[in-house]
Write a protein that holds these residues in place. Structure first.
Motif, PDB file in Angstrom:
ATOM      1  N   MET A   1       0.904  -1.171   0.017  1.00 11.80           N
ATOM      2  CA  MET A   1      -0.031  -0.114   0.124  1.00 11.80           C
ATOM      3  C   MET A   1       0.880   1.096   0.003  1.00 11.80           C
ATOM      4  O   MET A   1       1.878   1.003   0.456  1.00 11.80           O
ATOM      5  CB  MET A   1      -0.914  -0.072   1.150  1.00 11.80           C
ATOM      6  N   PRO A   2       0.221   2.399  -0.692  1.00 10.76           N
ATOM      7  CA  PRO A   2       1.027   3.676  -0.486  1.00 10.76           C
ATOM      8  C   PRO A   2       1.524   3.910   1.061  1.00 10.76           C
ATOM      9  O   PRO A   2       0.778   3.758   1.851  1.00 10.76           O
ATOM     10  CB  PRO A   2       0.175   4.555  -0.791  1.00 10.76           C
ATOM     11  N   ASN A   3       2.761   4.367   1.002  1.00  9.72           N
ATOM     12  CA  ASN A   3       3.199   4.836   2.333  1.00  9.72           C
ATOM     13  C   ASN A   3       2.934   6.217   2.845  1.00  9.72           C
ATOM     14  O   ASN A   3       3.046   6.746   4.176  1.00  9.72           O
ATOM     15  CB  ASN A   3       4.791   4.480   2.693  1.00  9.72           C
ATOM     16  N   GLY A   4       2.361   7.088   1.938  1.00 10.58           N
ATOM     17  CA  GLY A   4       1.798   8.342   2.425  1.00 10.58           C
ATOM     18  C   GLY A   4       2.872   9.419   2.510  1.00 10.58           C
ATOM     19  O   GLY A   4       2.475  10.605   2.793  1.00 10.58           O
ATOM     20  N   ALA A   5       4.115   9.002   2.055  1.00  8.91           N
ATOM     21  CA  ALA A   5       5.325  10.052   2.307  1.00  8.91           C
ATOM     22  C   ALA A   5       5.044  11.295   1.494  1.00  8.91           C
ATOM     23  O   ALA A   5       5.221  12.307   2.061  1.00  8.91           O
ATOM     24  CB  ALA A   5       6.527   9.296   2.105  1.00  8.91           C
ATOM     25  N   GLU A   6       4.578  11.012   0.259  1.00 14.53           N
ATOM     26  CA  GLU A   6       4.479  12.118  -0.820  1.00 14.53           C
ATOM     27  C   GLU A   6       3.379  12.906  -0.449  1.00 14.53           C
ATOM     28  O   GLU A   6       3.328  14.266  -0.531  1.00 14.53           O
ATOM     29  CB  GLU A   6       4.692  11.518  -2.275  1.00 14.53           C
ATOM     30  N   GLU A   7       2.261  12.218  -0.061  1.00 12.76           N
ATOM     31  CA  GLU A   7       0.815  12.643   0.113  1.00 12.76           C
ATOM     32  C   GLU A   7       1.011  13.679   1.416  1.00 12.76           C
ATOM     33  O   GLU A   7       0.472  14.927   1.345  1.00 12.76           O
ATOM     34  CB  GLU A   7      -0.135  11.608   0.280  1.00 12.76           C
ATOM     35  N   ASN A   8       1.842  13.083   2.577  1.00 14.97           N
ATOM     36  CA  ASN A   8       1.938  14.044   3.509  1.00 14.97           C
ATOM     37  C   ASN A   8       2.748  15.270   3.355  1.00 14.97           C
ATOM     38  O   ASN A   8       2.378  16.425   4.155  1.00 14.97           O
ATOM     39  CB  ASN A   8       2.536  13.309   4.638  1.00 14.97           C
ATOM     40  N   LYS A   9       3.795  15.222   2.538  1.00 19.15           N
ATOM     41  CA  LYS A   9       4.441  16.472   2.048  1.00 19.15           C
ATOM     42  C   LYS A   9       3.423  17.627   1.439  1.00 19.15           C
ATOM     43  O   LYS A   9       3.386  18.738   1.703  1.00 19.15           O
ATOM     44  CB  LYS A   9       5.558  16.274   1.167  1.00 19.15           C
ATOM     45  N   ASN A  10       2.632  16.988   0.615  1.00 21.12           N
ATOM     46  CA  ASN A  10       1.715  18.049   0.198  1.00 21.12           C
ATOM     47  C   ASN A  10       0.619  18.469   0.994  1.00 21.12           C
ATOM     48  O   ASN A  10       0.336  19.566   0.806  1.00 21.12           O
ATOM     49  CB  ASN A  10       0.998  17.096  -1.208  1.00 21.12           C
ATOM     50  N   LEU A  11       0.200  17.366   1.862  1.00 14.64           N
ATOM     51  CA  LEU A  11      -0.648  18.172   2.877  1.00 14.64           C
ATOM     52  C   LEU A  11      -0.234  19.227   3.935  1.00 14.64           C
ATOM     53  O   LEU A  11      -0.804  20.024   4.120  1.00 14.64           O
ATOM     54  CB  LEU A  11      -1.256  16.939   3.699  1.00 14.64           C
ATOM     55  N   ALA A  12       1.110  18.800   4.133  1.00 12.04           N
ATOM     56  CA  ALA A  12       1.663  19.938   4.884  1.00 12.04           C
ATOM     57  C   ALA A  12       1.774  21.259   4.264  1.00 12.04           C
ATOM     58  O   ALA A  12       1.682  22.518   4.590  1.00 12.04           O
ATOM     59  CB  ALA A  12       3.116  19.241   5.251  1.00 12.04           C
ATOM     60  N   LEU A  13       2.006  21.183   2.981  1.00 10.09           N
ATOM     61  CA  LEU A  13       2.127  22.508   2.177  1.00 10.09           C
ATOM     62  C   LEU A  13       0.754  23.220   1.962  1.00 10.09           C
ATOM     63  O   LEU A  13       0.600  24.388   2.260  1.00 10.09           O
ATOM     64  CB  LEU A  13       2.712  22.105   0.813  1.00 10.09           C
ATOM     65  N   TYR A  14      -0.260  22.340   1.816  1.00  8.95           N
ATOM     66  CA  TYR A  14      -1.539  23.009   1.739  1.00  8.95           C
ATOM     67  C   TYR A  14      -2.219  23.490   3.110  1.00  8.95           C
ATOM     68  O   TYR A  14      -2.896  24.469   3.197  1.00  8.95           O
ATOM     69  CB  TYR A  14      -2.589  21.643   1.360  1.00  8.95           C
ATOM     70  N   THR A  15      -1.607  22.811   4.299  1.00 11.37           N
ATOM     71  CA  THR A  15      -1.997  23.178   5.482  1.00 11.37           C
ATOM     72  C   THR A  15      -1.630  24.642   5.838  1.00 11.37           C
ATOM     73  O   THR A  15      -2.036  25.435   6.245  1.00 11.37           O
ATOM     74  CB  THR A  15      -1.465  22.266   6.581  1.00 11.37           C
ATOM     75  N   GLU A  16      -0.072  24.955   5.536  1.00 13.64           N
ATOM     76  CA  GLU A  16       0.442  26.046   5.535  1.00 13.64           C
ATOM     77  C   GLU A  16      -0.329  27.216   4.669  1.00 13.64           C
ATOM     78  O   GLU A  16      -0.300  28.260   5.217  1.00 13.64           O
ATOM     79  CB  GLU A  16       1.955  26.013   5.521  1.00 13.64           C
ATOM     80  N   ALA A  17      -0.621  26.789   3.663  1.00 14.29           N
ATOM     81  CA  ALA A  17      -1.221  27.944   2.514  1.00 14.29           C
ATOM     82  C   ALA A  17      -2.512  28.119   2.965  1.00 14.29           C
ATOM     83  O   ALA A  17      -2.991  29.236   3.283  1.00 14.29           O
ATOM     84  CB  ALA A  17      -1.400  27.238   1.141  1.00 14.29           C
TER      85      ALA A  17
END
Length: 701
Positions: A1-17
């Protein structure tokens, strides 16, 4: 299954924006990303069911900090008070959903509003909104520790007006006179040599009302889904009590003598599939997984696997569940629907008619195929793993594989019909004949139910036709003169006899009558059994509790359903031990037992321990049916196989079109540049007519 590493990086960017945007506009901002990150790090057990979707523990852990972040410090209440508030909120949520996303929305707001919608839905919406508003008061009263008489308040809400029937005598409608099951049985005609028996009816088992799908478990018991709430729940009525029932014939006299109610709080369970560890059930917008953790034959744990399936026309919703040779569940979906499902692998979308495939081992959902079809209420696999389906209007019996190139949203390919004669509609229920109890000459025939006009099952011989298939009508296996007879599903039992369920209703049709037409029956339902008395019944195989080695031996038996259930049982065994046992099993097979070796390959696929050596061997078989089946396994496992590219090129150059199409389908799911090479290889051979669309979808994508 996907480990979510890249997705979490993107979520962190969206969160800050989002934090910056909220601050700039003076809007309260809650950082749910950091909240859930903390929960994941601190919880000893998993807070998600797949690394992405929260489970009940995850939601419980998130609830208080989320509420505090939104509203400030919450009142310190004891567990009992919190449970009462939660129950009150759940009560409101149930009604709110009945308004915000009311099932059968196409009849409430959409293209099927007229002519019957105006008679009842404006009234139902008025009532549900009154009852929802009362629930807000109920929640506040509960939070304050005050008594609140919910029943008394509901009694004062808007009274729903009665709906008149549009029933009239016709070739489609049944009769107002309902025959008893024993009498209705005498109206069923079968060919010479066959015998029909009544297994169960509503007279002996009142819960057997509106049966829609059936399946035998590994203990040989018959499971039936009932839908008394069809077309859907009406506001103000008692909560839906659609059921999953288990029937047993404990004295082996061909009649049910015991009923177990495994679930009694469902709503429109139009599809279900038994797994080794529970049951997957269609529940409107949700695919749910029900489990009996204490072994008392009643489910006690419910997990919402995924949400976002469309049910704005409930008889089009995910249905006709059927497992493929790996145990992945194939689910049919009808026209008009537009599903959007969030998964750990990304969003999955479906438009109009098509199929989903859910793989429990990886918790992975894909839009498996997308056709220009109305309601596909039947899925079946043959002895070589080839998938077929039927759909109602036409009708059509079709081969699925050419339509499984990666679907494009809004693009629905045609489904070439394999029926050459005796086409009747609408259809519900599909099964291949595979039983030593039935005559030799009918093995491999396909059975197709029909429930308007012609009331029974058509039987067609299925034959190879170049790269694909064709059919030839053989006979009507059963046909009833009872106008209320409505067969909806059928399956071969462990003893080789054929069972089918009868919805049994005077009114048939979803849009043809008001959803609340008083002539819609919610009480009748029957189960029948067909035998061939001059041939012995099959001795039921021991599956439940059998050893790995015993189950592998069952793969040598002729009956498809026995092998189906044996593979299901094996998926509950230790995967490593299963793989080791398969190697021993295959080594003892003779060269003329390649089809049995194929079964063994499927077992390793289902155990998530695919035997690559066996796969390579079967891809070199002299039988195109074996090679095509192996190629189908390959296309679903390219990311796990080291030499997948070389094997796919071999498949793309295969002399038989049925094999080659799997390479094209696999290519459509790859990176475009990589997949194009496979397509060009396949195109070097003549393209069968039935595959032209497959190639076109790939090129469009």
């Amino acid at each position: 299954m996907p480990n979510g590493a890249e997705e979490n990086k993107n979520l962190a960017l969206y969160t800050e924006a989002m934090r910056e945007a909220a601050a700039a506009h003076g809007i309260r901002f809650v950082d749910a990303y950091s909240l859930t990150e903390t929960i994941y790090k601190n919880k000893e057990s998993s807070a998600t069911q797949d690394g992405f979707l929260l489970n009940s523990e995850g939601y419980a852990a998130l609830a208080e900090p989320l509420a505090t972040a939104i509203f400030g410090p919450v009142q310190n209440l004891d567990r009992s008070a919190k449970d009462k508030i939660k129950a009150a909120v759940a009560e409101k949520n149930f009604l709110w959903i009945e308004d915000f996303k009311i099932p059968n929305g196409v009849h409430v707001y959409g293209r099927r509003y007229n002519p019957y919608g105006p008679e009842n839905y404006p009234h139902e919406l008025k009532k549900v909104r009154e009852m929802t508003a009362i629930r807000d008061e109920y929640i506040l009263a509960t939070a304050a520790g005050k008594d609140f008489d919910l029943g008394a308040r509901d009694a004062k809400t808007y009274k729903l007006p009665p709906v008149k029937t549009n029933y009239k005598v016709s070739k489609k409608n049944g009769t107002t006179e309902y025959l008893k099951g024993t009498e209705s049985k005498t109206k069923i005609n079968v060919p010479e040599g066959y015998k029909v028996e009544l297994f169960a009816d509503e007279n002996r088992f009142p819960d057997l009302a509106n049966p829609v799908q059936m399946s035998f478990d590994n203990k040989g018991r018959l499971w039936v889904a009932t839908m008394q709430s069809y077309p859907h729940y009406r506001i103000g009525d008692p909560r839906p009590q659609d059921k999953l029932l288990i029937f047993e014939d404990t004295d082996n006299d061909g009649k049910a003598d015991k009923q177990i109610t495994w679930a009694n709080d469902l709503h429109i369970p139009i599809g279900f599939e038994i797994a080794h560890d529970g049951v997957y059930v269609s529940q409107g917008a949700n695919l749910v997984f029900l489990q009996d953790t204490d072994g008392d034959d009643s489910y006690d744990k419910k997990t919402v696997i995924m949400s976002g399936f469309d049910d704005h026309d409930t008889h089009h919703a995910i249905s006709a569940f059927c497992a493929d040779p790996s145990g992945a569940i194939h689910m049919a979906e009808g026209v008009f629907l537009h599903s959007n499902i969030e998964t750990a692998y990304g969003p999955i979308r479906g438009s109009n008619g098509g199929f989903f495939r859910y793989q429990p081992q990886q918790k992975k959902l894909i839009r498996h195929a997308q056709f220009s079809i109305p309601n596909p209420w039947g899925i079946a696999f043959d002895d070589y793993g080839q998938e077929f389906f039927l759909h109602t209007s036409g009708p059509s019996f079709a081969w699925t594989v050419p339509g499984t190139a990666r679907p494009l949203y809004g693009v629905n390919v045609k489904s070439p019909d394999l029926l050459t004669s005796n086409q009747v509609r609408p259809t519900s229920g599909l099964e291949f004949v595979s039983s030593r109890h039935f005559p030799d000459e009918v093995q491999g025939d396909v059975l197709i139910n029909n429930n308007i006009g012609f009331l029974g099952a058509k039987q067609h011989k299925v034959m190879d036709d170049g790269a694909g298939f064709t059919t030839e009508f053989r006979q009507d296996l059963f046909r009833s003169d009872d106008l209320n007879f409505r067969p909806t599903d059928l399956e071969f039992a462990p003893d080789g006899s054929l069972y089918f369920v009868d919805w049994h209703n005077a009114l048939i049709g979803h849009m043809q009558h008001n959803a609340r037409d008083p002539m819609r029956d919610h009480e009748h339902g029957r189960i029948y059994r067909i035998t061939y008395p001059s041939r012995p019944l099959v001795t039921p195989a021991k599956i439940d509790g059998a050893s790995t080695e015993e189950l592998l031996e069952l793969l040598k038996l002729p009956e498809y359903r026995t092998r189906y259930r044996a593979k299901r049982e094996l998926r509950g065994h230790d995967a490593t031990k299963v793989h080791e046992a398969v190697k021993v099993f295959v080594k003892a097979l003779t060269p003329d037992q390649e089809r049995i070796a194929l079964e063994a390959l499927w077992v390793t696929w289902g155990a998530n321990r695919l035997d690559e050596d066996l796969l390579s061997k079967l891809l070199s078989s002299g039988d195109h049916r074996i090679r095509a089946a192996a190629a189908n396994v390959l296309r679903f496992n390219t990311s796990k196989i080291a030499n997948a590219d070389a094997l796919l090129k071999k498949v793309a150059k295969d002399p038989h079109g049925r094999v080659r199409v799997n390479a094209v389908v696999a290519a459509s799911w790859m990176d475009k540049s990589k997949g194009k090479d496979l397509l060009e290889l396949a195109k070097q051979s003549e393209t069968p007519d039935s595959f032209e669309q497959t190639y076109e979808v790939f090129e469009k994508g």
